[in-house]
Design a protein around this motif. Structure first.
Motif, PDB file in Angstrom:
ATOM      1  N   UNK A 162      73.300   4.298  -0.038  1.00 16.73           N
ATOM      2  CA  UNK A 162      72.932   5.696   0.230  1.00 16.73           C
ATOM      3  C   UNK A 162      71.427   5.935   0.350  1.00 16.73           C
ATOM      4  N   UNK A 163      70.620   5.022  -0.168  1.00 17.23           N
ATOM      5  CA  UNK A 163      69.177   5.249  -0.147  1.00 17.23           C
ATOM      6  C   UNK A 163      68.461   4.355   0.865  1.00 17.23           C
ATOM      7  N   UNK A 164      69.250   3.631   1.656  1.00 10.74           N
ATOM      8  CA  UNK A 164      68.648   2.596   2.515  1.00 10.74           C
ATOM      9  C   UNK A 164      67.777   3.172   3.625  1.00 10.74           C
ATOM     10  N   UNK A 165      68.185   4.309   4.190  1.00  9.06           N
ATOM     11  CA  UNK A 165      67.449   4.805   5.352  1.00  9.06           C
ATOM     12  C   UNK A 165      66.614   6.037   5.017  1.00  9.06           C
TER      13      UNK A 165
ATOM     14  N   UNK B 263      67.027  15.838   8.951  1.00  2.00           N
ATOM     15  CA  UNK B 263      66.359  14.573   8.599  1.00  2.00           C
ATOM     16  C   UNK B 263      67.356  13.648   7.910  1.00  2.00           C
ATOM     17  N   UNK B 264      66.946  12.395   7.690  1.00  2.00           N
ATOM     18  CA  UNK B 264      67.824  11.423   7.036  1.00  2.00           C
ATOM     19  C   UNK B 264      68.260  11.873   5.651  1.00  2.00           C
ATOM     20  N   UNK B 265      67.322  12.414   4.884  1.00  2.00           N
ATOM     21  CA  UNK B 265      67.642  12.875   3.529  1.00  2.00           C
ATOM     22  C   UNK B 265      68.615  14.042   3.549  1.00  2.00           C
ATOM     23  N   UNK B 266      68.400  14.965   4.502  1.00  2.00           N
ATOM     24  CA  UNK B 266      69.303  16.130   4.611  1.00  2.00           C
ATOM     25  C   UNK B 266      70.703  15.686   5.024  1.00  2.00           C
ATOM     26  N   UNK B 267      70.760  14.736   5.964  1.00  2.00           N
ATOM     27  CA  UNK B 267      72.066  14.222   6.400  1.00  2.00           C
ATOM     28  C   UNK B 267      72.803  13.565   5.234  1.00  2.00           C
ATOM     29  N   UNK B 268      72.041  12.854   4.397  1.00  2.00           N
ATOM     30  CA  UNK B 268      72.672  12.180   3.256  1.00  2.00           C
ATOM     31  C   UNK B 268      73.262  13.204   2.296  1.00  2.00           C
ATOM     32  N   UNK B 269      72.552  14.317   2.089  1.00  2.00           N
ATOM     33  CA  UNK B 269      73.060  15.360   1.196  1.00  2.00           C
ATOM     34  C   UNK B 269      74.319  16.005   1.775  1.00  2.00           C
ATOM     35  N   UNK B 270      74.307  16.211   3.100  1.00  2.00           N
ATOM     36  CA  UNK B 270      75.487  16.811   3.747  1.00  2.00           C
ATOM     37  C   UNK B 270      76.681  15.857   3.615  1.00  2.00           C
ATOM     38  N   UNK B 271      76.429  14.565   3.823  1.00  2.00           N
ATOM     39  CA  UNK B 271      77.513  13.588   3.716  1.00  2.00           C
ATOM     40  C   UNK B 271      78.066  13.556   2.289  1.00  2.00           C
ATOM     41  N   UNK B 272      77.158  13.656   1.310  1.00  2.00           N
ATOM     42  CA  UNK B 272      77.594  13.685  -0.092  1.00  2.00           C
ATOM     43  C   UNK B 272      78.418  14.939  -0.371  1.00  2.00           C
TER      44      UNK B 272
ATOM     45  N   UNK C 297      75.355  24.209  -3.996  1.00  2.00           N
ATOM     46  CA  UNK C 297      74.275  24.502  -4.953  1.00  2.00           C
ATOM     47  C   UNK C 297      73.729  23.219  -5.573  1.00  2.00           C
ATOM     48  N   UNK C 298      74.637  22.333  -5.985  1.00  2.00           N
ATOM     49  CA  UNK C 298      74.186  21.080  -6.607  1.00  2.00           C
ATOM     50  C   UNK C 298      73.310  20.282  -5.651  1.00  2.00           C
ATOM     51  N   UNK C 299      73.735  20.246  -4.387  1.00  2.00           N
ATOM     52  CA  UNK C 299      73.010  19.427  -3.410  1.00  2.00           C
ATOM     53  C   UNK C 299      71.867  20.177  -2.722  1.00  2.00           C
ATOM     54  N   UNK C 300      71.753  21.468  -3.062  1.00  2.00           N
ATOM     55  CA  UNK C 300      70.658  22.303  -2.529  1.00  2.00           C
ATOM     56  C   UNK C 300      70.580  22.248  -1.002  1.00  2.00           C
ATOM     57  N   UNK C 301      71.723  22.571  -0.371  1.00  2.00           N
ATOM     58  CA  UNK C 301      71.743  22.546   1.091  1.00  2.00           C
ATOM     59  C   UNK C 301      72.169  23.902   1.664  1.00  2.00           C
ATOM     60  N   UNK C 302      72.054  24.950   0.830  1.00  2.00           N
ATOM     61  CA  UNK C 302      72.444  26.291   1.278  1.00  2.00           C
ATOM     62  C   UNK C 302      71.721  26.719   2.543  1.00  2.00           C
ATOM     63  N   UNK C 303      70.456  26.306   2.659  1.00  2.00           N
ATOM     64  CA  UNK C 303      69.649  26.724   3.817  1.00  2.00           C
ATOM     65  C   UNK C 303      69.999  25.935   5.082  1.00  2.00           C
ATOM     66  N   UNK C 304      70.842  24.931   4.934  1.00  2.00           N
ATOM     67  CA  UNK C 304      71.139  24.070   6.096  1.00  2.00           C
ATOM     68  C   UNK C 304      72.492  24.353   6.737  1.00  2.00           C
ATOM     69  N   UNK C 305      73.316  25.199   6.105  1.00  2.00           N
ATOM     70  CA  UNK C 305      74.730  25.205   6.480  1.00  2.00           C
ATOM     71  C   UNK C 305      75.013  25.631   7.926  1.00  2.00           C
ATOM     72  N   UNK C 306      74.072  26.344   8.544  1.00  2.00           N
ATOM     73  CA  UNK C 306      74.318  26.729   9.946  1.00  2.00           C
ATOM     74  C   UNK C 306      73.640  25.787  10.935  1.00  2.00           C
TER      75      UNK C 306
END
Lengths: 350, 263
Positions: free
Chosen positions: A157-160, A132-141, A116-125
């Motif tokens: 974390x913001x380089x790419x 994208x790079x931003x989505x990957x960073x959120x998943x890694x976090x 919820x904090x990282x707002x990646x509920x729609x990505x989990x499957x």
């Protein structure tokens, strides 16, 4: 919370030397340095991926210098995310909790708030190669945070990430920090450091050269490297001569600069902000004690205004408006006068 | 209009393909369906094909248990004399296989340490499927090791580092990250090792003429009865080898982790 004392690490062709700093619980600590300064190596050493030759690392009072990586309670997010490409986003996030004897409820209670904090509920499957790079960073976090690490290490974390996503992710990192997460973040980006850090350590060629709040570090840079990072171009090593009521410093033997400061030191660094210097075609009487004739060496545009480099025996960087540059017809080779007050120049000793 | 260079390349490629295909096609054309059918019913032929497949399969599976970790070690670790070790792995490819067979015979014969150890538990490598498996593995292991090593080398080390920081033990990192990501190369190596083992003749004949694997049976039929009798066995063995090879390729592709690249 986390304390590094005299850490030294040797690699072929590179060394981290005598690294010491403390990070308090809940603090956002930034390691700022150029590429190749040893920032990532230091993070990997804290995480336990590299063995140090000497020094100690303590976390919450416990010596973890020789602790196994898996037992350190430290999360690390790599610069290029290192999300496992053969696992789904959900499998990536659950990865740290597998084989750890957590019940299904415990797993859910750790994963759900992070998602919820990282707002990646729609990505989990989804599969990582489709993100994208931003989505990957959120998943890694998210993957690092479900471990509930005592310290979260972030490697550039913001380089790419593109600039729009950068500001979103910065806000997210601030939010995670405000929730109590201690963060050590390495970057080469001055703006990123200033916008996020409670405290900053400047690292250069494998050594920490200065530590403090962003204001402390950038208003009192200890050397040219730190000054350069802060965007200060007029930073010169000087010899000091004391006179009654003031001192004169010499960045060059023919350039005596008068300062309203007192010191017992014989050497130091002179700092003059480029926006505090005036340019004129003729010398004029004013309250400024420092007036030097020079030749314009270069004129180039900045985001706001123009930067003029005037050689007065030393290259003096001066910031002027576009209108002033046009009015004074500032071009390379033109003789001009530069003026700055004694109170505008600052001497930094030690 | 194609350039002379492109035409030359196309012609060279066509010639090479023809060189490979022509003898096989010739053999297939010269074998009538009746001959093939009769050969397929021949108990000795059936026995030899079964033996060839399962012994090669067993050799591949058993030796892969050590060869895959060895390939991981070669891909990840630096150690003294590594280049010599890498060269040793390729030795079975460059030495004559009959010479390899002689070497293995000395290694597993009744007078050797291994032979004596085998005899103590009632296993005689010479003239036994176990001996055939050893000979097949000796000549085919480099294909698996080299392919798996390339696969592991292609897995970004930072993914393994990330797994360690996520609390995984080194063995879990190996099984959950390195192995799945190197799987494409490992599967390819396993199939190559299996196929190469099935086709081995020179090394096997030195260790075990009997029981007869298919390449030995083909040789025996040719020596005793001539080309006409060796050809149907050859065609049948090639067809079955091809079928197994294609089936394994399809199977490994289906089990491959769904990756479009490494993050």
């Amino acid at each position: 919370m986390l304390s590094l004392q005299h850490i030294s690490v040797s690699f072929p062709g590179f060394q981290l030397r005598d690294i010491s700093f403390d990070v308090a619980g809940g603090e956002y600590f930034i390691l700022l340095g150029e590429s190749g300064a040893g920032k990532s190596l230091l993070l990997e050493t804290i995480a336990g991926l590299n063995k140090q030759q000497s020094g100690t690392i303590t976390l919450s009072g416990k010596d973890i210098t020789h602790e196994k990586i898996q037992q350190r309670c430290i999360g690390l997010v790599f610069q290029d995310h290192a999300v496992f490409p053969h696992l789904s986003v959900k499998e990536n996030i659950v990865y740290p909790l597998k084989h750890k004897h957590f019940s299904a409820e415990e797993k859910a209670s750790r994963i759900q708030p992070v998602i919820e904090t990282l707002q990646i509920g729609h990505l989990i499957h989804r599969r990582p190669p489709t993100l994208s790079g931003g989505e990957l960073q959120r998943v890694a976090l998210a993957r690092a945070l479900v471990q509930q690490p005592q310290v979260l290490l972030l490697d550039e974390p913001l380089a790419s990430i593109d600039s729009k996503l950068k500001s979103d992710l910065r806000a997210l990192l601030r939010q995670i920090n405000r929730m109590g997460q201690t963060i050590i973040h390495v970057t080469h980006d001055f703006d990123e450091a200033v916008s996020l850090a409670d405290r900053i350590a400047i690292i250069d060629k494998g050594s920490i050269v200065q530590t403090g709040t962003p204001h402390e570090v950038f208003s009192n840079p200890v050397n040219g490297f730190v000054a350069h990072f802060a965007g200060i171009r007029n930073f010169f090593k000087v010899r000091i001569e004391k006179q009654p009521g003031h001192i004169t410093v010499f960045p060059h033997e023919k350039v005596p600069v008068v300062l309203n400061q007192e010191t017992d030191a014989e050497e130091g660094f002179l700092l003059i902000r480029n926006e505090d210097i005036l340019i004129s075609e003729e010398n004029f009487e004013s309250s400024a004690l420092n007036n030097f004739k020079g030749i314009v060496e270069d004129v180039y545009p900045l985001r706001y205004g123009m930067e003029v480099v005037v050689n007065i025996g030393i290259p003096l960087h001066v910031q002027v408006s576009r209108e002033s540059a046009e009015k004074l017809r500032l071009v390379a080779g033109k003789p001009v006068w530069t003026h700055f007050k004694a109170s505008s120049a600052r001497l930094i000793c030690g | 209009m194609r350039s002379p260079f492109q035409l030359t390349i196309t012609l060279a490629s066509a010639l090479i393909l023809l060189f490979i295909i022509a003898p096989l096609v010739g053999m297939f054309v010269a074998t009538s369906p009746v001959e093939l059918f009769d050969t397929a019913k021949d108990a000795e032929v059936q026995q030899s094909i079964k033996l060839t497949i399962w012994v090669s399969l067993a050799a591949t599976v058993i030796f892969s248990l050590a060869a895959i970790p060895f390939a991981f070690l070669l891909a990840r670790k630096k150690f003294p004399l590594k280049s010599i070790v890498t060269g040793i792995i390729d030795l079975p490819i460059v030495i004559p296989h009959s010479a390899a067979g002689i070497a293995i015979l000395g290694f597993v014969s009744r007078n050797s340490v291994l032979g004596k150890a085998g005899s103590a538990i009632g296993l005689d490598f010479v003239g036994h499927p176990a001996g055939i498996a050893v000979a097949m593995a000796f000549v085919s292991l480099p294909f698996l090791i080299n392919s798996a090593r390339d696969g592991f080398a292609g897995v970004p080390e930072r993914l393994e580092k990330a797994a360690l920081t996520l609390g995984a033990s080194p063995s879990r990192v190996f099984f959950s990250v390195s192995l799945p990501l190197a799987w494409r190369n490992i599967a390819s190596g396993l199939i190559l090792m299996f196929a190469r083992g099935m086709s081995e003749f020179g090394a096997v004949i030195m260790v075990a003429y009997h029981p007869m694997i298919s390449p030995v049976l083909i040789y025996e039929r040719f020596g005793a009865f001539g080309l006409k009798y060796a050809r149907p066995v050859s065609v049948l063995f090639i067809l079955i080898s091809l079928a197994v090879f294609v089936a394994l390729r399809l199977l490994s592709r289906r089990q491959e982790p769904k990756t479009a690249g490494h993050a």
